[in-house]
Design a protein around this motif. Structure first.
Motif, short mmCIF file in Angstrom:
data_model
loop_
_atom_site.label_atom_id
_atom_site.label_comp_id
_atom_site.label_asym_id
_atom_site.label_seq_id
_atom_site.Cartn_x
_atom_site.Cartn_y
_atom_site.Cartn_z
N MET A 1 0.85 -1.17 0.00
CA MET A 1 0.00 0.00 0.00
C MET A 1 0.90 1.23 0.00
O MET A 1 1.83 1.32 0.78
N SER A 2 0.66 2.12 -0.89
CA SER A 2 1.45 3.35 -0.87
C SER A 2 0.90 4.27 0.21
O SER A 2 -0.14 4.02 0.79
N ASN A 36 2.71 5.25 -7.74
CA ASN A 36 3.50 4.39 -8.61
C ASN A 36 4.97 4.34 -8.22
O ASN A 36 5.70 3.47 -8.68
N LYS A 37 5.39 5.28 -7.38
CA LYS A 37 6.78 5.31 -6.93
C LYS A 37 6.94 4.99 -5.45
O LYS A 37 8.03 4.68 -5.00
N CYS A 38 5.87 5.08 -4.68
CA CYS A 38 5.96 4.86 -3.24
C CYS A 38 6.03 3.37 -2.93
O CYS A 38 5.14 2.60 -3.30
N THR A 39 7.08 2.97 -2.21
CA THR A 39 7.23 1.59 -1.75
C THR A 39 7.19 1.52 -0.23
O THR A 39 7.56 0.50 0.34
N GLU A 40 6.77 2.60 0.42
CA GLU A 40 6.82 2.71 1.88
C GLU A 40 8.25 2.49 2.37
O GLU A 40 8.48 1.96 3.44
N CYS A 41 9.19 2.83 1.53
CA CYS A 41 10.63 2.70 1.78
C CYS A 41 11.11 1.24 1.83
O CYS A 41 12.25 0.99 2.22
N VAL A 42 10.26 0.30 1.40
CA VAL A 42 10.69 -1.09 1.31
C VAL A 42 11.89 -1.15 0.37
O VAL A 42 11.90 -0.53 -0.69
N GLN A 69 3.57 -6.69 1.01
CA GLN A 69 5.03 -6.58 1.03
C GLN A 69 5.64 -7.07 -0.27
O GLN A 69 6.59 -6.48 -0.78
N GLU A 70 5.11 -8.16 -0.81
CA GLU A 70 5.63 -8.71 -2.05
C GLU A 70 5.50 -7.72 -3.20
O GLU A 70 6.41 -7.54 -4.00
N GLN A 71 4.36 -7.08 -3.28
CA GLN A 71 4.13 -6.09 -4.34
C GLN A 71 5.02 -4.87 -4.16
O GLN A 71 5.51 -4.30 -5.14
N LEU A 72 5.23 -4.46 -2.91
CA LEU A 72 6.12 -3.32 -2.64
C LEU A 72 7.55 -3.65 -3.03
O LEU A 72 8.25 -2.82 -3.61
N TRP A 73 7.99 -4.88 -2.75
CA TRP A 73 9.34 -5.32 -3.15
C TRP A 73 9.46 -5.33 -4.67
O TRP A 73 10.49 -4.90 -5.21
#
Length: 82
Positions: A1-2, A36-42, A69-73
C-alpha cells in the motif's frame, strides 16, 4: 500500500528530500505522493522515512492503493533495476 499526504500537511518541506524513490512532490496546495513510486521505503529502510520526519503526522497509508510486502518489493526492484 502506498502512502498519501492528507490536507493537514503544513508544507514544511521535510518529507520530500527524505523519499528515496522521489515519490513526493509539491502539488497544487500540499505535497503529494505518487503511488506508482511509493514503496513505503521497502528496500531502502525499515520504516517510511516521510512518516518519521513529518511533524504533523499527516502521512497515512492510502486505502485506494493497497499493496502487500511482495508487491512493494516488486515495485522497488522495478524502480531501482535491482
Amino acid at each position: 500500500m502506498s502512502l498519501m499526504i492528507t490536507d493537514e500537511c503544513i508544507n514544511c518541506d521535510v518529507c520530500e528530500p527524505e523519499c528515496p524513490n522521489e515519490a513526493i512532490s509539491q502539488g497544487p496546495e500540499i505535497y503529494v505522493i505518487d503511488p506508482n513510486k511509493c514503496t513505503e521505503c521497502v528496500g531502502h529502510y525499515d520504516e517510511p522515512q516521510c512518516q518519521q520526519v513529518c511533524p504533523v503526522d499527516c502521512i497515512p497509508k492510502d486505502p485506494t492503493h493497497e499493496e502487500n510486502q511482495e508487491q512493494l518489493w516488486a515495485k522497488y526492484e522495478k524502480l531501482t533495476g535491482k
